[in-house]
Design an enzyme around this catalytic site. Structure first.
Site, PDB file in Angstrom:
ATOM      1  N   ASP A 100      -1.619  -0.731   5.845  1.00  0.00           N
ATOM      2  CA  ASP A 100      -1.921  -0.238   7.189  1.00  0.00           C
ATOM      3  C   ASP A 100      -3.390   0.054   7.397  1.00  0.00           C
ATOM      4  O   ASP A 100      -3.823   0.242   8.513  1.00  0.00           O
ATOM      5  CB  ASP A 100      -1.133   1.037   7.465  1.00  0.00           C
ATOM      6  CG  ASP A 100      -1.676   2.206   6.675  1.00  0.00           C
ATOM      7  OD1 ASP A 100      -2.028   1.991   5.499  1.00  0.00           O
ATOM      8  OD2 ASP A 100      -1.756   3.307   7.214  1.00  0.00           O
ATOM      9  N   ASP A 145       0.866  -1.164   0.000  1.00  0.00           N
ATOM     10  CA  ASP A 145       0.000   0.000   0.000  1.00  0.00           C
ATOM     11  C   ASP A 145       0.908   1.220   0.000  1.00  0.00           C
ATOM     12  O   ASP A 145       2.104   1.103   0.275  1.00  0.00           O
ATOM     13  CB  ASP A 145      -0.846  -0.073   1.279  1.00  0.00           C
ATOM     14  CG  ASP A 145      -1.660   1.169   1.481  1.00  0.00           C
ATOM     15  OD1 ASP A 145      -2.201   1.660   0.484  1.00  0.00           O
ATOM     16  OD2 ASP A 145      -1.754   1.617   2.629  1.00  0.00           O
ATOM     17  N   ASP A 154      -6.704  -2.309   3.098  1.00  0.00           N
ATOM     18  CA  ASP A 154      -5.676  -3.294   2.757  1.00  0.00           C
ATOM     19  C   ASP A 154      -6.008  -4.673   3.299  1.00  0.00           C
ATOM     20  O   ASP A 154      -5.289  -5.630   3.045  1.00  0.00           O
ATOM     21  CB  ASP A 154      -4.316  -2.859   3.310  1.00  0.00           C
ATOM     22  CG  ASP A 154      -3.929  -1.485   2.812  1.00  0.00           C
ATOM     23  OD1 ASP A 154      -4.094  -1.249   1.610  1.00  0.00           O
ATOM     24  OD2 ASP A 154      -3.479  -0.665   3.621  1.00  0.00           O
TER      25      ASP A 154
END
Lengths: 333, 1168
Positions: free
Chosen positions: B873, B463, B877
């Protein structure tokens, strides 16, 4: 920092937790490799030679008598001979001493194709009963030789004791009998600890089928050394058991007359019986295998040492040279 | 936690088609407001869902929270009447029980749980088989010893853990709270709290159950809570009490009402209820409930009514562990274990068939043969003794051989592996290099069964926001009415101490300082008389007002100086408010009804007439302010994609164009952008809005959808105020980390919701992209154009590039956006994309929706065996983290959903480097070696037993003492392999970091593969032959007894197996020394002890044996002859095909000698 913030989760540093304990990291350098091969070679070949010569020094007389000791009349049916208690079983063998044998000379009987390590056999004993007079009734594992038909415990119980070897040997040379000392043939630990001095045979060998030798009910088990030796069951189907010791030297080319009482039935399953007279050395009896094996391994190591020396001389590889790393080699290829 | 996330992920899955098919919305959520995503996933989506399906009527398949409350799915809570509340339904009390066992249930339950593992069942079946008298190979006690030992150790561990849980439960249950009893508050133990009771708690108190807020010390009924125990977020959240109840508590009036709410469920972001009070229906939502575990902050007291208690509270319902994935290496290992079981069956078949043949050949002799004696003469009749006919005898022999050879299947290996993983996890958690000082967080191992997979990763899916970047936003640029400010920044605050406001003699300063543009400061001070001044005024007013930030006043050491801390859920909003404050628009107070902003020393009060919160479809939020000059204005803030749709371009086209170009340039330097808009409402418009807004807020059905409609009606024809550029700084060490990972041969894919320009610029700054790379951009709006771009791209990628090797010039970077992915994923184009992507060094996916992230992971996972790792995080995700082979959560700014779903959690992206390159490498190498070694160790022993069976008339009696055969895998050889599995290091940390390429060893499966397996099996055969036949031939036709030669075999195999391990250990620290040599000594001691037991047939055997020269010669000969082939093969491999690991190991040792040369070669290597 740590004092200021006691609740900090920062891992407390230790060489252990950081996996940085001081360590020895051996690397197989050419020096180490060659040295180790040479050392093994240098140690194994002499040991092999010594073992071989020790085995060579052992003088051994082996005489198979199970077939010859059957009278010709019974040769087609040796079992009826051996099972008939009324026939005299004595048979005379003459043995020739090839080399001088120095006392003590060990007298063994050798059985072949006899599975003393058979599961049914090894389990059929009671070690408690052998040691403790109170444990006469401990015959759980002894079937089918646990109790007499009227329920009394057999001492010593079990197949092993029941099948006690009962051929006997009488030796003489030049007309004089050679005494076979049957004391001290068992392990000291067995006579002193394992077999009770106050345990006496009871109802032994009284069943429908006689397996082997009978025991004197007045002699405690700890002194029945033949039994003790027999009950150290052999590891392999071909084995020797100590019968006794001769404490006089035997000269070379001497002829020994052996009177064998051929009682033990191995004819049923083709087991062979042999009488063995042998001296002994530090390595045990006559056996060339270890000597040969050691010399082979040692020789192989020397050969390896030479090969690796040649390899390191003619095709050296620099240890830890980063140019050998795959990603450094790749462009070249 | 986990189920909850799955649910929210499913939601997004459902959501996707709707999003993509609708033409009015672009498919990807804007990253700029992404910090709201928790909320967005949690309940905003839930509500939007409710709307979508609302017209069809609630289908039963939908989860509770999405439906209106029907009678059977609801609970009725009579406020302040616990007796009535509890009379009909038996709600659980508030005592919690996290412990699993009580004294009575411990034994049965613990055993039941333990036997869920195949390994234990295998042990148990073998032990039961052995109890049958026909099969009793081992004694009763001996046969159950290993199983009891394992059970006992596990039970003690479980009991200890449970005792700790009991203790913490006790503390929890006996905590005191004040409960309203007979109109006065009394202290009550937490466990005695009942549903319907009213409880009061004060600041910094932890809430003991789920309550609906009735009132707080704040007259408007606001309470601030911290949910750190719930989701790890440390910022404050606001909860509201309904006005209907607030005043009553303040006036000490009694409250009588009924709350009808949904049944307990685990959705911590959803709550659906209404309260009937004074014959009025008041609807309640997630902002009215405070959950167990929250802490009250900045509010002196709050009063609430208990709705869920004890195990039914949302936090307790969420108390379940992470789902477990299976380790890749273990899955491979199971293949070999299947082979070993065939091998075991083979051995047993050989033995049983031979036994059958033997019985057949001797069938006439069995009756009286001394060592068989089938006939039993002891009874009245002569019958067969323990003989069941030869068919059954063969069958029994087969089962007996399974018992004797049982350890051929290394079941204990599974237990050893668990222990090793615990040890490895200990070191990963304790690693100084993976501890983050700023957040005070260690590395976390959440899944304990995949440590070794970390050493084989081929793909990293990362990410961007919060993972590569810090997710700490800093306001950088402002474009106001088409003018770009922010070119030349000065450290304004250092010169003049920053902006401050004086209130009642107190000095208020914002907690965080922002660098400001001098020119803009000057202009903003000039007041709102000029046109520019007016525009700037509106812009900053929008920044200060249009948000959900709560200012919290914090004391400092100086009594007259206070700091204002802006608390909020979105870091972007925080940055904007801090920026506004720095330019003189300081937000000082926020209640649900008004805000107070200090504008250049002038405190102004704005009434907050309404607020439309952010949602993922509108991607914007708006606030309706009643200004001091009695005008009503709506301020809107949102992502550029949706904002330009609602901006009236006819008003000022030049400004719109200029703003657009500024936005483009901001995003191309990696800034996150937001657009602000504003409109003044006429009184007619305002009234219209107000009536529909009130209708919507009090609606019971489809409230969220109605509100959204109202918002969409309002947010139109806006005039553009300007745009902001917020920098999200790269985390420390990210470029270096990415470079290391790429050197290690790991493909790094970045999946982000950001715009393409932002993504590319972050790509450059993180060194993911370099200017030399060939970039392929796929950015299409239809399937056909996607197909064409893919084909073109494939041709480009196949074209030979003229560049020297090792240069980045030969590398291709693929940049693809979410819209194209919509057409590519799950269609036949996937294959082409995969082909293209596998040729690319870098793949950047921008504008991707959460579920597409998982789709991309699956694209790779489906087609290769390569291991994938996803790191992120945020809640968006979660799906990707769960789908990837290894999921890593960053415990950062965005709550804990990602962490909860992850297998490992850490604080910083750069920790990936030590995690993979160092720990992953070690773990893989250790585990791979350990598995092979355990196969070998057990097989060599079994084969020795097997060879012996051939010399016992196939009856499986063993020369090796039964105690020794059981202790073999328990004491004699177990500890060293575990210790080596935890502690051995094939290379030092520095080398592994210095040469990231060494990671390739794991990717190429160098420590565990079929070739190594077969080599090991061949080696095992040889070693077992040497170990068995050397004593056999040496003692052939001698008077050796069974137990003696058994001792020799035992010692020989144990020496051999331990020295074999010693030969392969690379790092000898004292623990490894102690374990290996200790095991040998322990074995000798055990053998001696066993031979000192008088009632065993082998009494005193070892002493007789050791007195004989033959024994020692055999022992040494066996060890040397067994190991020579392995040694020679090892040497030849090291000489002719040295592995990278080996060379690096040599370099470590002889580094000094060759340093000069290596420095030359490694000139361009990066040192981390």
């Amino acid at each position: 920092m740590d004092q200021k913030n006691k609740n900090s989760k920062k891992p407390s540093y230790s060489r252990f937790s950081q996996q940085e304990l001081s360590a020895w990291k051996p690397i197989l350098t050419p020096g180490w490799v060659i040295a180790s091969f040479l050392t093994i070679g240098a140690l194994f070949i002499p040991v092999g030679l010594v073992a071989l010569s020790a085995s060579d020094a052992v003088v051994e007389i082996v005489d198979r008598y199970d077939e010859e000791c059957i009278p010709d009349a019974y040769s087609m049916d040796p079992e009826s001979f051996i099972q008939n208690p009324d026939i005299k079983k004595t048979c005379v063998r003459s043995l020739r001493v090839p080399k001088k044998m120095v006392a003590p000379i060990f007298v063994y009987y050798q059985l072949e194709n006899f599975y003393q390590n058979h599961r049914r056999f090894v389990k059929s004993r009671s070690d408690k009963q052998l040691r403790d007079p109170e444990a006469n009734n401990d015959t759980y594992h002894c079937f089918p030789e646990a109790r007499t038909s009227d329920g009394k415990p057999i001492v010593p119980c079990g197949l092993i004791a029941w099948s006690l070897f009962n051929d006997t040997y009488k030796l003489s040379t030049r007309g004089k009998p050679l005494t076979i000392n049957k004391k001290g043939i068992a392990w000291k630990s067995d006579t002193e600890v394992k077999f009770g001095s106050n345990v006496y045979p009871k109802d032994f060998q009284k069943g429908g089928l006689i397996g082997g030798a009978k025991l004197d009910e007045k002699v405690p088990l700890s002194e029945q050394e033949d039994l003790i030796v027999w009950m150290r069951t052999a590891a392999l189907p071909n084995f020797r058991k100590l019968y006794g010791k001769i404490d006089t030297d035997l000269e070379a080319h001497e002829t020994i007359k052996a009177e064998v009482e051929n009682n033990y039935n191995t004819y049923k399953f083709g087991g062979r019986k042999k009488l063995v007279l042998s001296t002994t050395t530090w390595i045990g009896g006559k056996n060339d295998f270890l000597g040969v094996a050691y010399i082979t391994v040692g020789g192989l190591c020397l050969f390896m040492a030479i090969n690796f020396i040649l390899l390191y001389v003619f095709r050296p590889r620099r240890l830890g040279d980063p140019s050998y790393l795959s990603w450094n080699r790749l462009p070249v290829a | 936690m986990n189920l909850d996330e799955t649910k929210s992920v499913d939601l997004q899955e459902d959501e996707l088609p709707g999003l993509h098919n609708s033409s009015s919305h672009r498919s990807i959520s804007s990253n700029s407001l992404r910090a709201n995503s928790i909320k967005e996933v949690g309940f905003v989506d839930l509500r939007s869902k409710e709307v979508r399906y609302g017209s069809r009527g609630g289908s039963n398949s939908m989860s509770m929270s999405r439906r209106e409350i029907s009678d059977e799915d609801s609970r009725l809570v009579y406020i302040n009447d616990p007796l009535k509340t509890n009379e009909k339904f038996e709600f659980s009390g508030n005592s919690v029980r996290t412990s699993k066992y009580s004294v009575l249930t411990f034994l049965p339950r613990n055993l039941f749980e333990q036997f869920h593992r195949v390994a234990y069942v295998y042990f148990l079946v073998i032990a039961i088989l052995n109890q049958l008298p026909q099969l009793a190979v081992f004694g009763r006690f001996v046969s159950i010893l290993p199983l009891t030992m394992v059970l006992l150790v596990t039970a003690i561990k479980d009991a200890y853990e449970d005792w700790r849980r009991h203790r913490s439960d006790w503390i929890e249950n006996n905590r005191l709270s004040s409960v309203l009893v007979n109109d006065s508050y009394e202290q009550k133990k937490s466990k005695d709290i009942q549903v319907g009771e009213i409880i009061k708690f004060s600041a910094n108190e932890t809430i003991p159950c789920d309550i609906v807020l009735l009132s707080t010390s704040d007259p408007t009924g606001v309470a601030y809570i911290q949910t750190i125990n719930l989701d790890g977020e440390s910022n404050l959240k606001t909860r509201y009490a309904k006005q209907e109840t607030v005043s009553r508590i303040h006036n000490n009036e009694k409250i009588n009402g009924v709350i009808k709410c949904e049944k307990p469920n685990r959705n911590i972001y959803g709550f659906l209820a209404y309260m009937e009070i004074d014959q009025k229906r008041v609807s309640l939502g997630p902002s009215n409930i405070v959950l167990r575990g929250c802490v009250l902050k900045n509010t002196s007291w709050a009063v609430g009514v208990v709705v869920y208690t004890g195990m039914e509270t949302k936090v307790m319902l969420n108390n379940s562990g992470a789902q477990s994935k299976r380790s890749h290496l273990e899955a491979r290992m199971n293949r070999e274990i299947i082979f070993l079981s065939f091998f075991l069956v083979g051995l047993c078949t050989v033995v049983s068939i031979c036994a059958g043949v033997w019985l057949r050949r001797h069938r006439d002799e069995l009756d009286i043969m001394q060592f068989y004696r089938r006939k039993d003469y002891s009874g009245e009749d002569v019958d067969n003794f323990k003989y069941y006919g030869w068919g059954l005898e063969i069958f029994f022999t087969f089962l007996m051989s399974v018992i004797v050879f049982q350890i051929m299947i290394p079941i204990a290996l599974y237990i050893s592996m668990e222990l090793v993983r615990v040890g490895q996890a200990y070191f990963m958690i304790r690693d100084d290099n993976m501890y983050d000082e700023t957040t005070d967080s260690r590395f976390q191992c959440r899944a304990l069964n995949m440590n070794e997979d970390l050493g084989q990763i081929k793909y990293v899916f990362s990410d961007k926001t919060g993972t590569l970047t810090e997710n700490k936003m800093e306001f950088q640029y402002a474009s106001i009415s088409g003018v770009d400010y922010g070119g030349e920044k000065t450290d304004f605050y250092e010169e003049q101490g920053g902006y401050f406001a004086q209130v009642d003699g107190l000095v208020l300063r914002p907690m965080m300082k922002v660098r400001v543009d001098q020119e803009l400061v000057r202009l903003s001070r000039s007041g709102n008389d000029t046109k520019t001044g007016k525009q700037i005024y509106d812009f900053f007013l929008a920044l200060a007002a249009c948000n959900t930030i709560v200012p919290i006043v914090v004391d400092t050491s100086d009594p007259v100086e206070k700091l204002i801390d802006y608390q909020g859920e979105s870091p972007d909003e925080q940055a904007l408010v801090y920026a506004a404050a720095a330019y003189g628009f300081m937000l000082i107070e926020r209640t649900s009804g008004h805000i107070i902003i200090d504008i250049h020393g002038d405190r102004q009060r704005f009434n907050v007439l309404g607020m439309h919160e952010f949602d993922s479809e509108r991607k914007r939020m708006s606030v309706i302010l009643g200004c001091p000059d009695n005008t009503v204005k709506v301020f809107v803030k949102g992502a550029d994609t949706t904002m330009f749709n609602v901006i009236d371009k006819s008003l000022n086209l030049d400004v719109v164009r200029a703003t657009e170009s500024h936005l483009h340039s901001y995003s191309s330097i990696g800034l996150r952008t937001l657009v602000m808009g504003m409109r003044e409402l006429s009184s007619h418009e305002f009234e219209q809005w107000r009536s529909s807004y009130e209708a919507a807020t009090s609606a019971l059905m489809g409230r969220a959808g109605l509100l959204r409609k109202v918002a969409i009606n309002l947010e139109k024809n806006l005039s553009v105020l300007g745009a902001s550029g917020i920098e999200d700084k790269l985390q420390q060490g990210v470029p270096e980390a990415i470079e290391s990972l790429r050197t290690a041969g790991i493909k790094v894919w970045v999946l982000t919701g950001d715009k393409q320009e932002t993504a590319i610029s972050i790509g450059y700054s993180s060194k993911l992209l370099t200017s030399k790379m060939t970039q392929i951009v796929i950015n299409n709006n239809s399937k056909e154009s996607c197909r064409k771009s893919l084909e073109d791209a494939l041709i480009t990628s196949n074209a030979p590039r003229t560049s020297t090797s090792g240069d980045d010039g030969s590398l291709i970077a693929l940049i693809i956006d979410g819209t194209s992915l919509v057409y590519i994923l799950d269609s036949e184009l996937e294959e082409q994309l995969f082909e293209l992507a596998s040729k690319c060094a870098v793949v950047l996916c921008c504008r991707v929706a959460p579920l597409q992230k998982a789709g991309i992971v699956m694209l790779i996972k489906k087609r290769t065996d390569d291991l994938t790792l996803a790191i992120g995080d945020g809640a968006n995700d979660v799906s990707m983290i769960q789908k990837a082979d290894v999921g890593i959560g960053i415990s950062g700014q965005e709550g804990r959903q990602a962490v909860m779903a992850s297998d490992f959690a850490m604080a910083q992206f750069r920790f990936l480097v030590p995690l993979l390159l160092v720990h992953g490498h070690w773990n893989y190498q250790r585990m791979g070696y350990m598995i092979l070694y355990n196969f070998y160790r057990n097989a060599v022993f079994v084969l020795v037993l097997f060879w012996y069976a051939l010399f016992t008339a196939f009856t499986l009696s063993t020369a090796i003492n039964e105690w020794s055969s059981v202790l073999y895998s328990v004491i004699y050889t177990s500890v060293p392999t575990i210790v080596v599995g935890i502690l051995d290091k094939d290379l030092g940390r520095t080398s592994l970091l210095q040469y990231p390429q060494l990671y390739g060893a794991g990717q190429r499966q160098e420590s565990y593969n079929s070739k190594l397996f077969w080599l090991t099996i061949a080696d095992t055969l040889w070693q077992s032959i040497v170990a068995f036949f050397v004593p056999l031939l040496a003692y052939w036709k001698s008077d050796i007894d069974g137990p003696s030669i058994g001792d020799l075999w035992t010692l020989a195999v144990v020496f051999l197996v331990n020295l074999h391990l010693a030969m392969d250990v690379t790092t000898w620290n004292w623990i490894i020394h102690a374990s290996i040599w200790g095991s040998i000594v322990a074995t000798i001691i055990c053998v001696i002890i066993i031979d000192c037991i008088v009632i065993l047939p082998g009494y005193w055997a070892i002493f007789h044996l050791a007195g004989d020269g033959m024994f020692w010669i055999c022992l040494i000969g066996i060890v040397v002859a067994s190991l020579i082939p392995r040694f020679v093969v090892k040497l030849l491999v090291q000489h002719y095909r040295p592995s990278d690991v080996q060379i690096a190991g040599e370099a470590e040792k002889f580094g000094a000698i060759i340093e000069s040369r290596s420095a030359e070669i490694e000139m361009n290597q990066h040192h981390t």
